[in-house]
Each structure stands twice: as structure tokens, then as C-alpha cells.
Design an enzyme around this catalytic site. Structure first.
Site, short mmCIF file in Angstrom:
data_model
loop_
_atom_site.label_atom_id
_atom_site.label_comp_id
_atom_site.label_asym_id
_atom_site.label_seq_id
_atom_site.Cartn_x
_atom_site.Cartn_y
_atom_site.Cartn_z
N ASP A 1 -6.57 16.73 -6.62
CA ASP A 1 -5.24 17.34 -6.60
C ASP A 1 -5.11 18.38 -7.72
O ASP A 1 -4.54 19.45 -7.53
CB ASP A 1 -4.17 16.25 -6.76
CG ASP A 1 -4.38 15.12 -5.76
OD1 ASP A 1 -4.29 15.39 -4.56
OD2 ASP A 1 -4.67 14.00 -6.20
N HIS B 1 -1.69 9.46 -5.86
CA HIS B 1 -2.46 10.36 -4.99
C HIS B 1 -1.93 10.18 -3.57
O HIS B 1 -2.52 9.49 -2.74
CB HIS B 1 -3.96 10.05 -5.05
CG HIS B 1 -4.74 10.85 -4.03
ND1 HIS B 1 -4.91 12.20 -4.13
CD2 HIS B 1 -5.35 10.48 -2.89
CE1 HIS B 1 -5.60 12.63 -3.09
NE2 HIS B 1 -5.88 11.61 -2.32
N1 LIG Z 1 -8.67 10.03 -4.03
C1 LIG Z 1 -8.94 11.13 -3.37
O1 LIG Z 1 -8.62 12.25 -3.83
C2 LIG Z 1 -9.62 11.10 -2.03
C3 LIG Z 1 -9.90 9.91 -1.41
N2 LIG Z 1 -10.51 9.89 -0.18
C4 LIG Z 1 -10.77 8.57 0.40
O2 LIG Z 1 -12.13 8.20 0.17
C5 LIG Z 1 -12.51 7.21 1.13
C6 LIG Z 1 -13.89 7.51 1.71
O3 LIG Z 1 -13.87 8.72 2.43
P1 LIG Z 1 -15.14 9.17 3.29
O4 LIG Z 1 -16.39 9.01 2.52
O5 LIG Z 1 -14.82 10.51 3.86
O6 LIG Z 1 -15.07 8.08 4.46
P2 LIG Z 1 -16.23 7.66 5.47
O7 LIG Z 1 -15.55 6.91 6.56
O8 LIG Z 1 -17.14 8.79 5.78
O9 LIG Z 1 -17.08 6.62 4.60
C7 LIG Z 1 -16.58 5.42 4.15
C8 LIG Z 1 -17.75 4.48 3.93
O10 LIG Z 1 -17.24 3.29 3.36
C9 LIG Z 1 -17.90 2.21 3.96
N3 LIG Z 1 -17.13 0.99 3.77
C10 LIG Z 1 -16.08 0.53 4.49
N4 LIG Z 1 -15.69 -0.66 4.01
C11 LIG Z 1 -16.50 -0.96 2.97
C12 LIG Z 1 -16.60 -2.04 2.09
N5 LIG Z 1 -15.79 -3.11 2.21
N6 LIG Z 1 -17.56 -2.02 1.14
C13 LIG Z 1 -18.40 -0.98 1.04
N7 LIG Z 1 -18.36 0.08 1.85
C14 LIG Z 1 -17.41 0.09 2.80
C15 LIG Z 1 -18.06 2.63 5.41
O11 LIG Z 1 -19.08 1.88 6.08
C16 LIG Z 1 -18.46 4.10 5.23
O12 LIG Z 1 -19.87 4.25 5.09
C17 LIG Z 1 -11.37 7.18 2.15
O13 LIG Z 1 -10.53 6.08 1.84
C18 LIG Z 1 -10.64 8.48 1.90
O14 LIG Z 1 -9.30 8.41 2.31
C19 LIG Z 1 -10.89 11.04 0.44
C20 LIG Z 1 -10.64 12.26 -0.15
C21 LIG Z 1 -9.98 12.38 -1.40
O1 LIG Z 2 -5.66 12.83 2.81
C1 LIG Z 2 -6.65 12.10 3.00
O2 LIG Z 2 -6.70 11.17 3.85
C2 LIG Z 2 -7.86 12.31 2.15
C3 LIG Z 2 -7.41 12.55 0.78
O3 LIG Z 2 -7.03 11.66 0.05
C4 LIG Z 2 -7.33 13.93 0.31
O4 LIG Z 2 -7.97 14.83 0.90
O5 LIG Z 2 -6.64 14.16 -0.67
#
Ligand SMILES: NC(=O)C1=CN([C@@H]2O[C@H](COP(=O)(O)OP(=O)(O)OC[C@H]3O[C@@H](n4cnc5c(N)ncnc54)[C@H](O)[C@@H]3O)[C@@H](O)[C@H]2O)C=CC1
Ligand SMILES: O=C([O-])CC(=O)C(=O)O
Length: 329
Positions: A159, A187
Site C-alpha cells: 500500500d 490492509h
Molecule cells: N498483504 C498484502 O498486501 C497482500 C496479501 N495478499 C494475500 O496473500 C495470499 C497469497 O496470495 P497468492 O500467493 O497470490 O495466492 P495463491 O492462491 O497463488 O497461493 C496460496 C498458496 O497458499 C497455499 N496454502 C493454502 N493454505 C495453506 C496452509 N494452511 N498452509 C500453507 N500453505 C497454504 C496454497 O496451497 C497456495 O499454494 C492471499 O491471502 C492474498 O490475498 C496478496 C497481495 C497483497
Molecule cells: O486485494 C487482494 O485480494 C490482494 C491484496 O491484498 C492486494 O493486492 O492488496
């Protein structure tokens, strides 16, 4: 060679994991002279995919990478780790209530918190990226009461970067000319990106922008809704930019912050700026020696900022109260 720092990444087979682990192995977290070990954690059905990530890491022959463990077992995954980067979580799906999401993620982060407390190194630091990251961090922290409150972090650097770029783009400067944007609170779409304390080439950003209407009615919602805008454009949530922000956060917490600057990260509130004690809320932070950090006090909070900061912190308090109720914490 120094002793390796051991880093666990959950959700390592996912999109953010794929953009992040190669940079960790390259040395982007702790510098070009600091070896690392990687514990890659994902759920059992993702183990084949995770093995493929390991094959590619092997094929990079990274000089700093000393060991890779791929596992779905939390005891093995968090064993002796110095950093636990928690990325894996269940994103909200269509038709799902917030309470359903809290139940599922509550289970994940309760289990991970317990395992980290039991198996990680004594100096472990925990950084949560998986959404809802502030409350997931709070849940994990409740499950690991012996780990000090100043070791828990949630990501708002993405952000901060988004807000920095918006200010740079608006005023025709480069992102590096913009400093000290603060992200306050959650967030989520209630977060408050604060330009009032930011500077552009050393001058107050508000003076350089010179457009109060844009700052309050365009800049803020653009940053708040940027995650959703990326999903709409890409058909998937931000991954490379999220991984980049995660790397920048751990680096910022491990390196002295440049003089006169601060960065945003979710930390456990001690009541700073009137935030509710105990919640994980984004605040302006500095690291002095690469190990200890503190909240930067004394920033100017005008009436507009006060209302926005209070609203996003109220949402966080509500989220943690719901988690308490649903999970019996
Ligand atoms: N804080 C932030 O600024 C942001 C947060 N996110 C969040 O990050 C997270 C991951 O995003 P992506 O990698 O794109 O998702 P993705 O769906 O590509 O990957 C998530 C991975 O986590 C694994 N997973 C699910 N449950 C699990 C568990 N209990 N233990 C270990 N691994 C587990 C899945 O098998 C998958 O490989 C999402 O919750 C997303 O919303 C995404 C963008 C920004
Ligand atoms: O909005 C979402 O689901 C993923 C996220 O946290 C971001 O891009 O900031």
C-alpha cells in the site's frame, strides 16, 4: 561465511511464493554476504508443485542458498527458523461470509502460531502477508503467547508503494523523490494512506500536489482499491508487487532506516496515536540497528487524518473481536 539465516515461507507453491523465494535465495532480504536456508511450506496436495519450485531454485545455483526443505509438516517447516513469512491463506470466494473466512483462516493461523512457538528459533520474527493479514497476524500471535509482541508484523508496504507511485505520477517526479507516505490501520479498503506527512523532493507533498480535492477524493480511494483494480485487470491478485513489498519489509526491518525516514508495517499497538492496544495496526516505523524497531512518534495528525485513522482501527478492533468470538481465543 556467516551462519545461515533460516527463513520459512508458507504458501510457497503459490503465486506470491513463486515471485518471492528466488529473491530471498539471491540475498535480497539480508544482503549479498548473508547465506540463507529456505523452508518451503505448503499443503500436502501442493507438494508436487513445490518440488518443481525447488528444482528451479536448485537450477539457479544461488551461492547464498545453503539448504531447501519442502514440507507440509509445520513442525519440520518451522524448525529453528529465524523468520516465518506467512503467505498461504484462504482467499475469500464468491458467496463466502467474512465469518466463514475467519473460521478457515483462524484454524490455519492458530495452528501456525502454535507450531512457531513450539519449534522456531528463540529469535523468530513473524511476518504475515496472507489476508486478512493484520487479523491473521493477531490470531497467530494469540496462539504463541511466549513470543514477544514486538516480533509480529503484517504487510502494508505494498500500500505504501502504491501511494508513493500515485503521488509521483501526479506531480511528475520519480517514486524515489517521494518519501514518508504513511499507511495507517488495516490492509483493507479502510486503510488510510496519509500524504500529509509525506514529502516530495523534501517539500511537503500537500504543497507540491496543491490539489486538496484530488488528495482526499481520488488519491485515497485509488490506493484503497488498488488490490481490487489489479484483480479486475489481471484476473488474479497482485503477486510480483506483493512479493516485492514483502522483501522490502523484511529488508527494512533488518537494516537501519535512512535518517529522517520511516516506513509502514503492521505492528502490535501499544496505544500509539490513540490506536487500540494489542491490535496489529499499520504505523510509521524506524529500525535503528537492523534488529530493534520503534514507532515514530510526533507526526502531525489533522482532523481529517484523525477520523480516517480512527475508522480503520475500529475495523481492526471489530475483526479481532469477531475472531475472539468465532475461534474462542
Ligand atoms: N498483504 C498484502 O498486501 C497482500 C496479501 N495478499 C494475500 O496473500 C495470499 C497469497 O496470495 P497468492 O500467493 O497470490 O495466492 P495463491 O492462491 O497463488 O497461493 C496460496 C498458496 O497458499 C497455499 N496454502 C493454502 N493454505 C495453506 C496452509 N494452511 N498452509 C500453507 N500453505 C497454504 C496454497 O496451497 C497456495 O499454494 C492471499 O491471502 C492474498 O490475498 C496478496 C497481495 C497483497
Ligand atoms: O486485494 C487482494 O485480494 C490482494 C491484496 O491484498 C492486494 O493486492 O492488496
Amino acid at each position: 561465511m556467516k551462519k545461515a539465516i533460516k527463513v520459512a515461507v508458507t504458501g510457497a507453491a503459490g503465486n506470491i511464493g513463486y515471485s518471492m523465494v528466488f529473491r530471498i535465495a539471491k540475498g535480497d532480504l539480508f544482503g549479498a554476504d548473508q547465506p540463507v536456508e529456505l523452508n518451503l511450506i505448503d499443503i500436502a496436495p501442493a507438494m508436487d508443485k513445490l518440488e518443481g519450485v525447488k528444482m528451479e531454485l536448485d537450477d539457479c545455483a544461488f551461492p547464498l542458498l545453503e539448504k531447501i526443505v519442502c514440507t507440509s509438516d509445520l513442525a519440520e517447516g518451522f524448525k529453528d527458523v529465524n523468520w516465518a513469512i506467512l503467505v498461504g491463506s484462504m482467499p475469500r470466494k464468491a458467496g463466502m461470509e467474512r465469518s466463514d473466512l475467519l473460521k478457515i483462516n483462524g484454524g490455519i493461523f492458530t495452528g501456525q502460531g502454535k507450531a512457531i512457538e513450539q519449534y522456531a528459533a528463540k529469535d523468530v520474527r513473524i511476518f504475515v502477508v496472507g489476508n486478512p493479514c493484520n487479523t491473521n497476524c493477531w490470531i497467530a500471535k494469540q496462539s504463541a503467547p511466549s513470543i514477544p509482541a514486538d516480533r509480529w508484523f503484517a504487510m502494508t508496504m505494498l500500500d505504501q508503494h502504491r501511494a508513493t507511485y500515485q503521488l509521483a505520477n501526479k506531480t511528475g517526479v520519480l517514486s524515489r523523490d517521494v518519501k514518508n507516505v504513511v499507511i495507517w490501520g488495516n490492509h483493507s479498503s479502510t486503510q488510510y494512506p496519509d500524504a500529509y506527512n509525506a514529502t516530495i523532493n523534501g517539500k511537503p507533498a500537500v504543497e507540491v500536489v496543491n490539489d486538496k480535492d484530488w488528495l482526499e477524493n481520488d488519491f485515497i480511494p485509488t490506493v484503497q482499491k488498488r488490490g481490487a483494480a489489479v484483480i479486475a485487470a489481471r484476473g488474479a491478485s497482485s503477486a510480483a508487487s506483493a512479493a516485492n513489498a514483502a522483501i522490502d519489509t523484511v529488508y527494512a526491518l533488518s537494516t537501519p532506516t535512512p535518517k529522517g525516514e520511516w516506513f509502514s508495517v503492521g505492528v502490535c499497538s501499544n496505544g500509539e496515536y490513540g490506536t487500540p492496544k494489542g491490535i496489529i495496526t499499520s504505523l510509521p516505523v524506524r529500525t535503528e540497528d537492523g534488529k530493534t524497531w520503534h514507532v515514530v512518534e510526533g507526526l502531525d495528525i489533522n482532523e481529517f487524518s484523525r477520523a480516517k485513522i480512527d475508522a480503520t482501527n475500529k475495523e481492526l478492533l471489530d475483526e479481532s473481536n469477531s475472531a475472539k468470538e468465532i475461534l474462542g481465543l
